[in-house]
Design a protein around this motif. Structure first.
Motif, PDB file in Angstrom:
ATOM      1  N   THR A 144     152.541  58.087  12.312  1.00  0.00           N
ATOM      2  CA  THR A 144     152.595  57.668  11.095  1.00  0.00           C
ATOM      3  C   THR A 144     153.227  56.396  10.705  1.00  0.00           C
ATOM      4  O   THR A 144     153.880  55.717  11.887  1.00  0.00           O
ATOM      5  CB  THR A 144     153.689  58.448  10.027  1.00  0.00           C
ATOM      6  OG1 THR A 144     154.807  58.460  10.796  1.00  0.00           O
ATOM      7  CG2 THR A 144     152.995  60.092   9.815  1.00  0.00           C
ATOM      8  N   VAL A 145     153.239  55.730   9.776  1.00  0.00           N
ATOM      9  CA  VAL A 145     154.017  54.264   9.618  1.00  0.00           C
ATOM     10  C   VAL A 145     155.330  54.235  10.019  1.00  0.00           C
ATOM     11  O   VAL A 145     155.802  53.637  10.761  1.00  0.00           O
ATOM     12  CB  VAL A 145     153.622  53.856   8.136  1.00  0.00           C
ATOM     13  CG1 VAL A 145     154.535  52.533   7.736  1.00  0.00           C
ATOM     14  CG2 VAL A 145     152.042  53.306   8.036  1.00  0.00           C
ATOM     15  N   ASP A 196     155.969  52.966  -0.045  1.00  0.00           N
ATOM     16  CA  ASP A 196     155.273  54.191  -0.338  1.00  0.00           C
ATOM     17  C   ASP A 196     154.139  54.454   0.469  1.00  0.00           C
ATOM     18  O   ASP A 196     153.255  55.494   0.213  1.00  0.00           O
ATOM     19  CB  ASP A 196     154.628  53.681  -2.068  1.00  0.00           C
ATOM     20  CG  ASP A 196     153.863  52.862  -1.551  1.00  0.00           C
ATOM     21  OD1 ASP A 196     154.168  51.593  -0.781  1.00  0.00           O
ATOM     22  OD2 ASP A 196     152.999  52.185  -2.647  1.00  0.00           O
ATOM     23  N   GLN A 197     154.008  53.699   1.809  1.00  0.00           N
ATOM     24  CA  GLN A 197     153.060  54.257   2.654  1.00  0.00           C
ATOM     25  C   GLN A 197     153.501  54.879   4.061  1.00  0.00           C
ATOM     26  O   GLN A 197     152.793  54.911   5.004  1.00  0.00           O
ATOM     27  CB  GLN A 197     152.171  52.739   3.081  1.00  0.00           C
ATOM     28  CG  GLN A 197     151.805  51.879   1.754  1.00  0.00           C
ATOM     29  CD  GLN A 197     150.587  52.454   1.208  1.00  0.00           C
ATOM     30  OE1 GLN A 197     149.764  53.232   1.852  1.00  0.00           O
ATOM     31  NE2 GLN A 197     150.648  52.369  -0.137  1.00  0.00           N
ATOM     32  N   ASP A 200     154.338  57.571   5.196  1.00  0.00           N
ATOM     33  CA  ASP A 200     153.881  58.655   5.875  1.00  0.00           C
ATOM     34  C   ASP A 200     152.091  58.738   5.844  1.00  0.00           C
ATOM     35  O   ASP A 200     151.668  59.590   6.508  1.00  0.00           O
ATOM     36  CB  ASP A 200     154.013  60.028   4.770  1.00  0.00           C
ATOM     37  CG  ASP A 200     155.511  60.154   4.645  1.00  0.00           C
ATOM     38  OD1 ASP A 200     156.020  60.154   5.610  1.00  0.00           O
ATOM     39  OD2 ASP A 200     156.148  60.572   3.586  1.00  0.00           O
ATOM     40  N   LYS A 201     151.579  57.519   5.728  1.00  0.00           N
ATOM     41  CA  LYS A 201     150.342  57.182   6.074  1.00  0.00           C
ATOM     42  C   LYS A 201     150.219  56.870   7.537  1.00  0.00           C
ATOM     43  O   LYS A 201     151.181  56.410   8.336  1.00  0.00           O
ATOM     44  CB  LYS A 201     149.685  56.189   5.134  1.00  0.00           C
ATOM     45  CG  LYS A 201     149.550  56.824   3.777  1.00  0.00           C
ATOM     46  CD  LYS A 201     148.923  55.583   2.835  1.00  0.00           C
ATOM     47  CE  LYS A 201     148.548  56.370   1.433  1.00  0.00           C
ATOM     48  NZ  LYS A 201     147.949  55.274   0.972  1.00  0.00           N
ATOM     49  N   PHE A 202     149.040  56.962   8.248  1.00  0.00           N
ATOM     50  CA  PHE A 202     148.640  56.497   9.433  1.00  0.00           C
ATOM     51  C   PHE A 202     147.757  55.121   9.213  1.00  0.00           C
ATOM     52  O   PHE A 202     147.370  54.804   8.451  1.00  0.00           O
ATOM     53  CB  PHE A 202     147.626  57.636  10.018  1.00  0.00           C
ATOM     54  CG  PHE A 202     148.297  59.037  10.531  1.00  0.00           C
ATOM     55  CD1 PHE A 202     148.918  59.071  11.774  1.00  0.00           C
ATOM     56  CD2 PHE A 202     148.255  59.949   9.476  1.00  0.00           C
ATOM     57  CE1 PHE A 202     149.483  60.296  12.127  1.00  0.00           C
ATOM     58  CE2 PHE A 202     148.885  61.084   9.812  1.00  0.00           C
ATOM     59  CZ  PHE A 202     149.639  61.215  11.236  1.00  0.00           C
ATOM     60  N   SER A 240     145.138  53.899  10.154  1.00  0.00           N
ATOM     61  CA  SER A 240     143.770  53.810   9.910  1.00  0.00           C
ATOM     62  C   SER A 240     143.832  53.800   8.289  1.00  0.00           C
ATOM     63  O   SER A 240     142.551  53.678   7.652  1.00  0.00           O
ATOM     64  CB  SER A 240     142.862  54.868  10.411  1.00  0.00           C
ATOM     65  OG  SER A 240     143.652  56.218  10.179  1.00  0.00           O
ATOM     66  N   GLN A 241     144.570  54.492   7.653  1.00  0.00           N
ATOM     67  CA  GLN A 241     144.612  54.487   6.354  1.00  0.00           C
ATOM     68  C   GLN A 241     145.114  53.287   5.488  1.00  0.00           C
ATOM     69  O   GLN A 241     144.847  53.156   4.227  1.00  0.00           O
ATOM     70  CB  GLN A 241     145.537  55.718   5.586  1.00  0.00           C
ATOM     71  CG  GLN A 241     144.989  56.997   6.129  1.00  0.00           C
ATOM     72  CD  GLN A 241     145.889  58.146   6.018  1.00  0.00           C
ATOM     73  OE1 GLN A 241     146.924  58.356   6.519  1.00  0.00           O
ATOM     74  NE2 GLN A 241     145.702  59.181   5.028  1.00  0.00           N
ATOM     75  N   LEU A 242     145.402  52.165   6.164  1.00  0.00           N
ATOM     76  CA  LEU A 242     145.950  51.049   5.574  1.00  0.00           C
ATOM     77  C   LEU A 242     145.075  49.831   5.843  1.00  0.00           C
ATOM     78  O   LEU A 242     144.066  49.967   6.698  1.00  0.00           O
ATOM     79  CB  LEU A 242     147.007  50.667   6.276  1.00  0.00           C
ATOM     80  CG  LEU A 242     148.456  51.607   6.520  1.00  0.00           C
ATOM     81  CD1 LEU A 242     149.540  51.001   7.138  1.00  0.00           C
ATOM     82  CD2 LEU A 242     148.862  52.116   4.830  1.00  0.00           C
ATOM     83  N   GLN A 247     148.204  45.246   5.411  1.00  0.00           N
ATOM     84  CA  GLN A 247     149.177  46.350   5.213  1.00  0.00           C
ATOM     85  C   GLN A 247     149.851  46.745   6.773  1.00  0.00           C
ATOM     86  O   GLN A 247     150.936  46.915   7.080  1.00  0.00           O
ATOM     87  CB  GLN A 247     148.851  47.520   4.558  1.00  0.00           C
ATOM     88  CG  GLN A 247     148.841  47.486   3.156  1.00  0.00           C
ATOM     89  CD  GLN A 247     148.274  48.574   2.639  1.00  0.00           C
ATOM     90  OE1 GLN A 247     147.026  49.207   3.069  1.00  0.00           O
ATOM     91  NE2 GLN A 247     148.587  48.830   1.398  1.00  0.00           N
ATOM     92  N   GLN A 248     148.887  46.733   7.679  1.00  0.00           N
ATOM     93  CA  GLN A 248     149.099  47.039   9.042  1.00  0.00           C
ATOM     94  C   GLN A 248     149.998  45.925   9.699  1.00  0.00           C
ATOM     95  O   GLN A 248     150.734  46.256  10.752  1.00  0.00           O
ATOM     96  CB  GLN A 248     147.697  47.220   9.948  1.00  0.00           C
ATOM     97  CG  GLN A 248     147.011  48.527   9.440  1.00  0.00           C
ATOM     98  CD  GLN A 248     145.701  48.829  10.580  1.00  0.00           C
ATOM     99  OE1 GLN A 248     145.863  48.759  11.902  1.00  0.00           O
ATOM    100  NE2 GLN A 248     144.648  49.095   9.662  1.00  0.00           N
TER     101      GLN A 248
END
Length: 258
Positions: free
Chosen positions: A107-108, A142-143, A145-147, A149-151, A155-156
């Motif tokens: 995760t992030v 707010d990001q 808990d994302k991975f 690839s979802q950004l 954002q990455q």
């Protein structure tokens, strides 16, 4: 004035028969924001890669925070640096690359906490608090808990900046941090870097083609060509009234794009 925090002294770097840095003398003071510009192959990114110990040097000396980088003292003799010495020296610096290099399976938040836990020995709690602080700084709370690839790419890259900051480096190195991004995402990453320059007393060394941005954030701009500094100075002087013909020729591409 204080000793420079980065000092290159007659540094030579060759790749085969090609000399990429040619007896380079270059220094950066603590807290200074310096941008390196120049054509492809001029040695700009090599400077950063050498500082991060991703490339070795052939000749010369480099000091970071008053200590030799590629050498160390053993019984008062200067000898090539051991892996332990290099590992210690790397803690002075954080680097943000063109490619984000995030761990896709984490995760992030975990991308940001991983090195503080395993390299600095922070507890998971402390590393988590630190991650939250820097994710907030880059506008990505707010990001968490994302991975990756979802950004978006922008954002990455902002996660990559938070990850570098979480190591609490004294020096931040940016190697063309927006060159892999779509034009509409460039501004969000540059905005984060600009905030860092305004709010934090970090020393920054930035390689970029974003000339307008370089003018806004830099204390000094250095124009590299063929492994040497051709000209350097405050942005307003170097960009509007360069002394050297080679600098004028290079800057023309940005002022009057074809």
């Amino acid at each position: 004035m204080n000793e420079p925090i980065i000092k290159f002294d007659k540094v030579v770097k060759r790749f085969g028969d090609v000399t990429v840095l040619d007896s380079l003398d270059f220094e950066v003071k603590k807290g200074e924001k310096v941008t390196i510009i120049g054509p492809s192959g001029s040695g700009k990114s090599t400077v950063l890669r050498i500082l991060m110990t991703l490339e070795t040097i052939n000749e010369g000396m480099i000091h970071v925070a008053g200590k030799p980088l590629w050498h160390q003292y053993k019984d008062d003799q200067l000898v090539p640096a051991s892996e332990d010495h290099l590992r210690e020296m790397r803690k002075e610096m954080g680097m943000v690359f063109q490619q984000f290099n995030l761990f896709p399976h984490m995760t992030v938040r975990r991308n940001v906490t991983e090195a503080p836990v395993h390299v600095l020995g922070l507890s998971k709690e402390k590393a988590g608090e630190r991650a939250d602080k820097y994710l907030d700084l880059v506008g990505l709370s707010d990001q968490a808990d994302k991975f990756p690839s979802q950004l978006s790419g922008g954002q990455q890259q902002r996660v990559a900046i938070a990850r570098a900051l979480a190591m609490r480096p004294n020096i931040m190195l940016f190697d063309e941090p927006t060159s892999s991004l779509d034009p509409e995402l460039v501004a969000e990453v540059l905005g984060v870097i600009q905030r860092l320059t305004e709010e934090h007393d970090l020393t920054m060394l930035l390689v970029t083609h974003e000339m307008q941005f370089a003018k806004q954030v830099s204390d000094r701009i250095c124009f590299f060509d063929k492994g040497k500094i051709v000209e350097e100075g405050p942005p307003e002087t170097l960009c509007t009234n360069p002394k050297e013909e080679r600098t004028r020729e290079f800057l023309k591409n940005f002022i009057h794009p074809e």
